[in-house]
Each structure stands twice: as structure tokens, then as C-alpha cells.
Design an enzyme around this catalytic site. Structure first.
Site, short mmCIF file in Angstrom:
data_model
loop_
_atom_site.label_atom_id
_atom_site.label_comp_id
_atom_site.label_asym_id
_atom_site.label_seq_id
_atom_site.Cartn_x
_atom_site.Cartn_y
_atom_site.Cartn_z
N TYR A 158 76.54 -12.97 -21.19
CA TYR A 158 77.05 -14.24 -20.64
C TYR A 158 76.09 -15.38 -20.94
O TYR A 158 76.49 -16.45 -21.42
CB TYR A 158 77.27 -14.09 -19.14
CG TYR A 158 77.88 -15.29 -18.48
CD1 TYR A 158 79.23 -15.59 -18.65
CD2 TYR A 158 77.12 -16.13 -17.66
CE1 TYR A 158 79.81 -16.68 -18.02
CE2 TYR A 158 77.69 -17.22 -17.03
CZ TYR A 158 79.03 -17.49 -17.21
OH TYR A 158 79.59 -18.59 -16.59
N LYS A 162 76.90 -18.67 -23.36
CA LYS A 162 76.93 -20.04 -22.82
C LYS A 162 75.84 -20.91 -23.46
O LYS A 162 76.05 -22.10 -23.70
CB LYS A 162 76.78 -20.01 -21.30
CG LYS A 162 77.96 -19.38 -20.59
CD LYS A 162 79.27 -20.08 -20.90
CE LYS A 162 80.44 -19.56 -20.07
NZ LYS A 162 81.70 -20.27 -20.32
#
Length: 254
Positions: A158, A162
Site C-alpha cells: 500500500y 501510494k
């Protein structure tokens, strides 16, 4: 006194992740500003609910069920929007997912799916959308995360996706410095959305490390984040290009 007027009358926007959470809130606020919408998500029932909420307030929308980990689905989404409405003014890349895992044990397929939805899909959607957005002097808004700027235990995929999304935003903004399009990102902190309510820490994790996900001021309001997305998607955001605006209640301050 600052007076920001958000007007999306007669403009068309794509919102991914529109079945719930931030995507749904963004869709509702774009419709309030006058936009016509293509709502996209893998969750068809959730899309129907969002469309029902929009219709109750005279919003105009179509729905498009799509798994954005599929490159063909990304291209088809943009094509369907332009075919139906005849134009595209804003692409709001809101869809995202997170799988928490001990890094040595994370299944390879979950690593690839996280990057496919959180990073590759916004790129492929942008590829397909940019020719239309240049015609309308439109905008792309990518939803990143405070996790782009700080390490979060058990969230390597994640965080990587991002962080990549933020720098992709800046790179594409530089590429289009001389063209009539705006490309920006926002970086929210934790919000009360499906991602949080379905939060499943990995077995045997260190709870003290997980607590560092939360700032001292708590979570961010979904509607506040949606307001920021809509502002950047609209002509009111004309002064922003290549920015990543943080709205995280101070979690990345130090």
C-alpha cells in the site's frame, strides 16, 4: 475573505471507487456542483445505491461495473463515458485497496493486485482520458494517502503504491506543463470508510506498531476529503498543477 465557487455545470466526471466511502461522497458533491457522472466500481450493488442517492437529488449519472486491475477495463471505462456523454472534464481516481501482511508472508498475487488497482489503474485511466481532457481543459485528481510519506507497518504494498502515485502525478504534471490540463493528487489520513471498517491486521502483529497508523487528532472526515477532490477537479482548482495536498489531521507533520 476567500470565496471559492465550485461550478461543474455541464461538465462530465468519472469517479472510481464510487460504490462507497470517499468515492460515493465525491460523486454526491460533484453532482451538487452540477456535474454529470460516470460511477465506476467493482461493486455493482454499491454503485446502484450511489446512483439512487444521486437521482434523489436530480443528479445525472451512469454506472460502469469494472475491475480496475484489468487494463482493458480501464480503457473501456473512459470510452463508455465519452460515448454516453460526448465529453470528459475530470477523472477522479479514488478507488483503492489495502491488504495488511507481514512482508515476508505477503502473497505475490496480493502485492500485484494492490499495485494494479492503486497505481497502474490511475495511470491507464489517465492514458485513456488525457486526449479528452486536453479538449476540455480538464483535470485529473489522484487519491494517494498519508502512507505515501510515512512508513506503515505491514502495509509495504500500500505504501509503495501510494508513494508511486504521488510521484507519478508530479511526473505527468511536468510532462503537461505546456498543455491545458491540470494533474494533482491529495493525501488523506485515515477515514471511516469500508477500508477501515474491514481492517484486518495480520496474525501475530505488533499492536504497538499498528497504533502508529493513527494520528493524535483521530480520523479525517470523508466529506472534507471529498470537498478537496471536487475543488481540484473543478475550475476552482485552476491554480493547482503537480501538487499533492495533504489532509491528514497532522499525521505526517512529524
Amino acid at each position: 475573505m476567500m470565496n471559492i465557487r465550485i461550478d461543474m455545470t455541464d461538465k462530465v466526471a468519472i469517479v472510481t471507487g464510487a460504490a462507497s466511502g470517499l468515492g460515493q461522497a465525491t460523486a454526491l458533491k460533484l453532482a451538487e456542483a452540477g456535474a454529470k457522472l460516470c460511477l465506476a466500481d467493482v461493486n455493482g450493488e454499491g454503485l446502484a445505491e450511489t446512483q439512487r442517492l444521486l437521482a434523489a437529488n436530480d443528479g445525472t449519472s451512469i454506472t460502469h461495473v469494472a475491475d480496475l486491475s484489468d487494463p482493458a477495463a480501464c480503457r473501456a471505462l473512459v470510452a463508455a463515458t465519452v460515448t454516453h456523454f460526448g465529453r470528459l472534464d475530470a477523472l477522479c481516481n479514488v478507488a483503492g485497496l489495502i491488504y495488511l501482511a507481514n512482508s515476508p508472508e505477503m502473497p505475490e498475487e496480493l502485492w500485484h493486485r494492490t499495485l494494479a488497482v492503486n497505481l497502474t489503474a490511475p495511470f491507464l485511466l489517465s492514458q485513456a482520458a488525457i486526449p479528452h481532457l486536453l479538449d476540455t481543459h480538464g483535470a485529473i485528481v489522484n487519491v494517494a494517502s498519508s502512507a505515501a510519506f510515512i512508513g506503515e507497518a505491514y502495509a509495504a504494498a500500500y505504501c509503495a503504491s501510494k508513494a508511486g502515485l504521488v510521484n507519478m502525478t508530479k511526473a505527468m504534471a511536468m510532462e503537461f506543463q505546456k498543455k491545458p490540463i491540470r494533474i494533482n493528487a491529495i493525501a488523506p489520513g485515515g477515514m471511516i470508510t469500508n477500508i477501515v471498517t474491514n481492517f484486518r491486521p495480520p496474525e501475530g502483529c505488533d499492536v504497538e506498531l499498528l497504533k502508529r497508523f493513527s494520528g493524535m487528532r483521530g480520523t479525517v472526515e470523508v466529506d472534507d476529503v471529498a470537498d478537496m477532490v471536487v475543488m481540484l477537479a473543478s475550475p476552482a482548482g485552476r491554480g493547482f498543477h503537480g501538487n499533492c495536498l495533504s489532509i491528514d489531521a497532522g499525521i505526517t507533520a512529524g
